[in-house]
Design an enzyme around this catalytic site. Structure first.
Site, PDB file in Angstrom:
ATOM      1  N   SER A  95       3.393  -2.246  10.470  1.00 22.38           N
ATOM      2  CA  SER A  95       4.844  -2.307  10.720  1.00 22.38           C
ATOM      3  C   SER A  95       5.472  -3.648  10.312  1.00 22.38           C
ATOM      4  O   SER A  95       6.359  -4.168  10.985  1.00 22.38           O
ATOM      5  CB  SER A  95       5.149  -1.975  12.181  1.00 22.38           C
ATOM      6  N   GLU A  99      -6.841   4.688   7.833  1.00 21.30           N
ATOM      7  CA  GLU A  99      -6.651   6.118   7.527  1.00 21.30           C
ATOM      8  C   GLU A  99      -7.907   6.707   6.885  1.00 21.30           C
ATOM      9  O   GLU A  99      -8.213   7.883   7.070  1.00 21.30           O
ATOM     10  CB  GLU A  99      -5.409   6.304   6.645  1.00 21.30           C
ATOM     11  N   HIS A 138      -9.527   1.149   4.919  1.00 23.52           N
ATOM     12  CA  HIS A 138      -8.241   1.324   5.603  1.00 23.52           C
ATOM     13  C   HIS A 138      -8.442   2.273   6.783  1.00 23.52           C
ATOM     14  O   HIS A 138      -9.243   3.202   6.710  1.00 23.52           O
ATOM     15  CB  HIS A 138      -7.203   1.894   4.628  1.00 23.52           C
ATOM     16  N   GLU A 174      -5.438  -5.069  10.565  1.00 20.53           N
ATOM     17  CA  GLU A 174      -4.422  -4.049  10.785  1.00 20.53           C
ATOM     18  C   GLU A 174      -4.713  -3.286  12.080  1.00 20.53           C
ATOM     19  O   GLU A 174      -5.537  -2.354  12.082  1.00 20.53           O
ATOM     20  CB  GLU A 174      -4.423  -3.044   9.629  1.00 20.53           C
ATOM     21  N   GLY A 198       2.449   2.109  10.871  1.00 21.56           N
ATOM     22  CA  GLY A 198       3.429   3.189  10.764  1.00 21.56           C
ATOM     23  C   GLY A 198       4.127   3.525  12.072  1.00 21.56           C
ATOM     24  O   GLY A 198       4.818   4.536  12.163  1.00 21.56           O
ATOM     25  N   LYS A 228       0.109   4.291  -0.277  1.00 19.52           N
ATOM     26  CA  LYS A 228      -0.533   5.498   0.283  1.00 19.52           C
ATOM     27  C   LYS A 228      -0.277   6.673  -0.669  1.00 19.52           C
ATOM     28  O   LYS A 228      -0.237   6.466  -1.877  1.00 19.52           O
ATOM     29  CB  LYS A 228      -0.041   5.747   1.713  1.00 19.52           C
ATOM     30  N   ASN A 232       0.863  -1.187   0.000  1.00 24.98           N
ATOM     31  CA  ASN A 232       0.000   0.000   0.000  1.00 24.98           C
ATOM     32  C   ASN A 232       0.900   1.238   0.000  1.00 24.98           C
ATOM     33  O   ASN A 232       1.473   1.587   1.025  1.00 24.98           O
ATOM     34  CB  ASN A 232      -0.890  -0.043   1.263  1.00 24.98           C
TER      35      ASN A 232
HETATM   36  P1  PGA Z   1       2.825   0.196   7.737  1.00 28.07           P
HETATM   37  O1  PGA Z   1       1.361   0.453   7.138  1.00 28.07           O
HETATM   38  O2  PGA Z   1       3.362  -1.053   7.106  1.00 28.07           O
HETATM   39  O3  PGA Z   1       3.625   1.438   7.342  1.00 28.07           O
HETATM   40  O4  PGA Z   1       2.683   0.062   9.214  1.00 28.07           O
HETATM   41  C1  PGA Z   1       0.462  -0.594   6.913  1.00 28.07           C
HETATM   42  C2  PGA Z   1      -0.795  -0.081   6.277  1.00 28.07           C
HETATM   43  O5  PGA Z   1      -1.209   1.048   6.585  1.00 28.07           O
HETATM   44  O6  PGA Z   1      -1.412  -0.783   5.460  1.00 28.07           O
END
Ligand code: PGA
Length: 266
Positions: free
Chosen positions: A224, A110, A108, A178, A184, A18, A16
């Site tokens: 992560s 976000e 997601h 997730e 992140g 983003k 992903n």
């Molecule tokens: P990350 O994000 O691997 O940077 O923790 C995962 C995601 O948001 O799908």
């Protein structure tokens, strides 16, 4: 393939991006990623690889993948629940299907947090994706506060139940667990926690859509994920891959995650 009476699911490693990489950077990135994996002898039938660029990159990525016959899948990071019309800024499932997207990430954290996306909207977007034969990657996960109040499974289980409201048992879907606090943050869930929640999510699939769907649906862990921890997740029986954010933007690191089989006997 059937192992121990269970149909083994093909692992999926999904990147992903983003809001990163413009369409020119995307072309260079996808080309290098494909070469890198090919040079390393990656077996794309054993572990599927998908990238999720921003909308503005999709046409370029599609053209490259189809012209060079690359074994990479791709998809979008969101889709509108609407079919067409006066919805400024929205992108329909029909548009994504025309671009040969196979997948679309839906719900997601976000989107849920920054755009106040509700379970009802997530469910409507899933219906829109399925209508156009896009495989939704349905994201669920608890915040740190949810974890403290309810433990790890309650919120993801409730989110998945709501998300499946309009899904039939013939649907091809992927679920991504997730934990919001792990995204992140560098603070990944333990493999045991990922497995515990994934097993509960699979039970929801079984209750709502039946045993066949529960057996064939891939459940990813995200939050992560790095080359150093992917093997531990992939050893868990209910974890079938990863949704990778930050580490998917580094070709060497992402390739190493894709090639987790070097580290596990799976
Ligand atoms: P990350 O994000 O691997 O940077 O923790 C995962 C995601 O948001 O799908």
């Amino acid at each position: 393939m059937v192992v121990n009476g269970l149909a083994r699911r093909t692992p999926l490693i999904a990147g992903n991006w983003k809001m990163n990489l413009d369409h020119l950077q995307a072309i260079a990135f996808v080309q290098k990623l494909a070469w890198n994996l090919k040079d390393a002898g990656h077996d794309f039938t054993a572990v599927e690889v998908a990238v999720f660029p921003p909308f503005t990159d999709l046409r370029s990525v599609q053209t490259l993948i189809s012209a060079d016959k690359l074994d990479l899948a791709f998809g979008a990071q969101d889709v509108s629940a609407q079919e067409s019309g006066a919805f400024t800024g929205e992108i329909s499932g029909a548009f994504l299907a025309k671009l040969e997207c196979q997948y679309v990430i839906i719900g997601h954290s976000e989107r849920r947090t920054l755009h106040n996306e509700t379970d009802e909207q997530v469910s409507a977007k899933i219906a829109a994706a399925l209508k156009h034969n896009l495989v939704p990657i349905i994201c669920v996960g608890e915040t740190a506060a949810d974890l403290e109040l309810h433990g790890p499974s309650a919120v993801p289980v409730a989110q998945l139940r709501a998300a499946l409201a309009n899904v039939s048992n013939a649907a091809d879907i992927v679920v991504a667990y997730e934990p919001v606090w792990a995204i992140g943050s560098g603070q990944a869930a333990t493999p045991e926690q990922a497995e515990q929640v994934a097993a509960q999510l699979r039970a929801v699939l079984q209750e709502t859509l039946g045993q066949d769907v529960a057996d064939k649906t891939r459940i990813l862990y995200g939050g992560s994920v790095k080359s150093g921890n992917i093997a531990a997740y992939m050893r868990e029986p209910n974890v079938d891959g990863a949704l990778v954010g930050g580490a998917s933007l580094d070709i060497a690191e992402f390739s190493s995650i894709v090639r987790f089989q070097k580290h596990v006997g799976r």
